[in-house]
Design a protein around this motif. Structure first.
Motif, PDB file in Angstrom:
ATOM      1  N   ASP A 290      19.625 -42.272 -23.891  1.00 23.77           N
ATOM      2  CA  ASP A 290      19.145 -43.925 -23.424  1.00 23.77           C
ATOM      3  C   ASP A 290      20.211 -44.341 -21.706  1.00 23.77           C
ATOM      4  OD1 ASP A 290      16.494 -44.923 -24.229  1.00 23.77           O
ATOM      5  OD2 ASP A 290      17.399 -45.476 -26.146  1.00 23.77           O
TER       6      ASP A 290
ATOM      7  N   ARG B   9      17.648 -53.853 -22.509  1.00 20.28           N
ATOM      8  CA  ARG B   9      16.206 -53.129 -21.745  1.00 20.28           C
ATOM      9  C   ARG B   9      17.005 -51.755 -22.082  1.00 20.28           C
ATOM     10  NH1 ARG B   9      10.717 -53.780 -20.180  1.00 20.28           N
ATOM     11  NH2 ARG B   9      10.735 -52.454 -18.753  1.00 20.28           N
ATOM     12  N   ARG B  10      16.065 -50.249 -22.292  1.00 16.63           N
ATOM     13  CA  ARG B  10      16.169 -49.021 -22.528  1.00 16.63           C
ATOM     14  C   ARG B  10      15.179 -48.692 -22.084  1.00 16.63           C
ATOM     15  NH1 ARG B  10      16.779 -47.661 -28.743  1.00 16.63           N
ATOM     16  NH2 ARG B  10      14.811 -47.782 -27.927  1.00 16.63           N
ATOM     17  N   CYS B  11      15.974 -47.170 -21.592  1.00 14.77           N
ATOM     18  CA  CYS B  11      15.372 -46.054 -20.649  1.00 14.77           C
ATOM     19  C   CYS B  11      15.717 -44.474 -20.505  1.00 14.77           C
ATOM     20  CB  CYS B  11      14.351 -46.762 -19.683  1.00 14.77           C
ATOM     21  SG  CYS B  11      15.613 -46.644 -18.138  1.00 14.77           S
TER      22      CYS B  11
ATOM     23  N   CYS C 110      11.889 -47.340 -15.053  1.00 15.52           N
ATOM     24  CA  CYS C 110      12.387 -47.189 -16.095  1.00 15.52           C
ATOM     25  C   CYS C 110      10.118 -47.580 -16.470  1.00 15.52           C
ATOM     26  CB  CYS C 110      12.647 -48.394 -16.741  1.00 15.52           C
ATOM     27  SG  CYS C 110      14.730 -47.757 -17.099  1.00 15.52           S
TER      28      CYS C 110
ATOM     29  N   SER D 279       9.763 -51.237 -22.283  1.00 23.22           N
ATOM     30  CA  SER D 279      11.169 -50.794 -23.250  1.00 23.22           C
ATOM     31  C   SER D 279      10.329 -50.719 -24.581  1.00 23.22           C
ATOM     32  CB  SER D 279      11.401 -52.168 -23.330  1.00 23.22           C
ATOM     33  OG  SER D 279      12.244 -51.747 -24.553  1.00 23.22           O
ATOM     34  N   ARG D 280      11.448 -49.478 -25.418  1.00 25.90           N
ATOM     35  CA  ARG D 280      11.520 -48.798 -26.726  1.00 25.90           C
ATOM     36  C   ARG D 280      12.367 -49.982 -27.720  1.00 25.90           C
ATOM     37  NH1 ARG D 280      12.782 -44.475 -24.206  1.00 25.90           N
ATOM     38  NH2 ARG D 280      14.172 -43.970 -26.416  1.00 25.90           N
TER      39      ARG D 280
END
Length: 338
Positions: free
Chosen positions: A295, A326-328, A334, A337-338
């Protein structure tokens, strides 16, 4: 407090040299008697990410003529105003202690540190050399007084006023971040400025109210907080291969960046913050060559003073920010968000 009397700043981008002479550091406390008490910080201020000192530096032009003209002594004016401001803001003149459970409290001892100095340089010369970070002579304009750099049991506030040959001056400040966020320290600095200009009291009365941001008991998080997840080691280049540069984005630059962005759902346009944050995030991810499958995170500190349900009073000068994450996976745009 031991310190050298004279120091040379060899260069600002190799174009200017000047000497700085310091007077003995002094403890400046509230101008009048204040409560000697212990005050708890909020629970969000206990986090390790706030346990450091934040430096600020501001440059002011003189009123014309040399430093001895009728412009007055800026160091004396700031020293007086600092003492007056520390009456309502007296916790800033205290010392940070740690009690059971690493809980932070302020022992309101009434002691801040003030340094007065003179520099053999004019503001125009410094401006010509460049005033953008990284400023190579910051340690001359904000002297690290011995015994002042720790987080616990050390001064929360360090102020230095450096007079320049042209009658201008430099106001530098270092503050323990557990005490204030950016909005809070600007509020305090504005109070010092108002009192230095002769106002009888700050226009905004400070409010403590740190208990407002204490955690519920027991805590009840309603979703995962990925901003506090452990971060895997990043393969940073060797220190000698890293440089720091300042980039200024003009309105034309921002417009060009936004022009290259896809239109969002519903025709919504990206804000300037969103466009620049995305650009810098993607550039950093590419430069670090983060492996596929890991990530790439973007963490932003968001202010919560405008959240009505919290009920923070006007004049609150503590930390009032929450981190959002915010993660990708790199590369590519992106998704959710997970």
């Amino acid at each position: 407090l031991n310190h050298p009397k004279l120091s040379l700043c060899p260069s600002l981008i190799m174009t200017i040299a000047f000497a700085v002479r310091w007077r003995d550091p002094e403890l400046v406390g509230p101008a009048r008697k204040t409560p000697r008490e212990t005050k708890r910080l909020s629970d969000i201020e206990d986090q390790a990410g706030l346990r450091w000192h934040v430096p600020f530096v501001l440059f002011y032009r003189g009123r014309g003529g040399d430093a001895g003209a009728d412009a007055g002594d800026p160091a004396a004016a700031v020293r007086r105003a600092l003492g007056e401001a520390l009456v309502p803001y007296y916790p800033l003149a205290g010392r940070l202690r740690e009690v059971e459970g690493r809980k932070l409290v302020v022992d309101c001892t009434g002691e801040g540190v003030f340094v007065e100095a003179d520099a053999d340089v004019r503001l125009a010369e410094v401006e010509a050399a460049g005033l953008t970070p990284p400023f190579p002579c910051m340690d001359q304009l904000l002297f690290d007084v011995e015994g002042s750099g720790g987080v616990l049991n050390c001064p929360l506030l360090l102020v230095q006023v450096t007079r320049l040959r042209c009658g201008g001056f430099v106001f530098a400040l270092r503050l323990n971040h557990t005490m204030c966020d950016a909005v809070g320290i600007v509020q305090f600095m504005s109070a010092v400025g108002e009192l230095a200009r002769g106002l009888p009291a700050p226009t905004v009365a400070p409010a403590w109210s740190r208990e407002t941001l204490d955690a519920r008991s027991p805590p009840r998080p309603s979703f995962p907080h990925h901003e506090y997840d452990p971060v895997p080691p990043t393969p940073f280049p060797p220190p000698g291969d890293m440089v720091m540069r300042t980039f200024t984005f003009s309105p034309a630059d921002v417009a060009a960046i936004k022009k290259g962005l896809p239109v969002q759902r519903g025709g919504k346009k990206a804000t300037t913050f969103e466009a620049l944050a995305a650009l810098i995030w993607r550039a950093r991810t590419a430069a670090l060559e983060i492996p596929a499958g890991e990530d790439a995170r973007l963490v932003v500190a968001a202010g919560v003073r405008g959240v009505r349900d919290l009920g923070l009073p006007a004049g609150y000068y503590g930390n009032a920010c929450a981190c959002t994450c915010r993660r990708c996976p790199p590369p590519g745009p992106c998704g959710a968000s997970r």
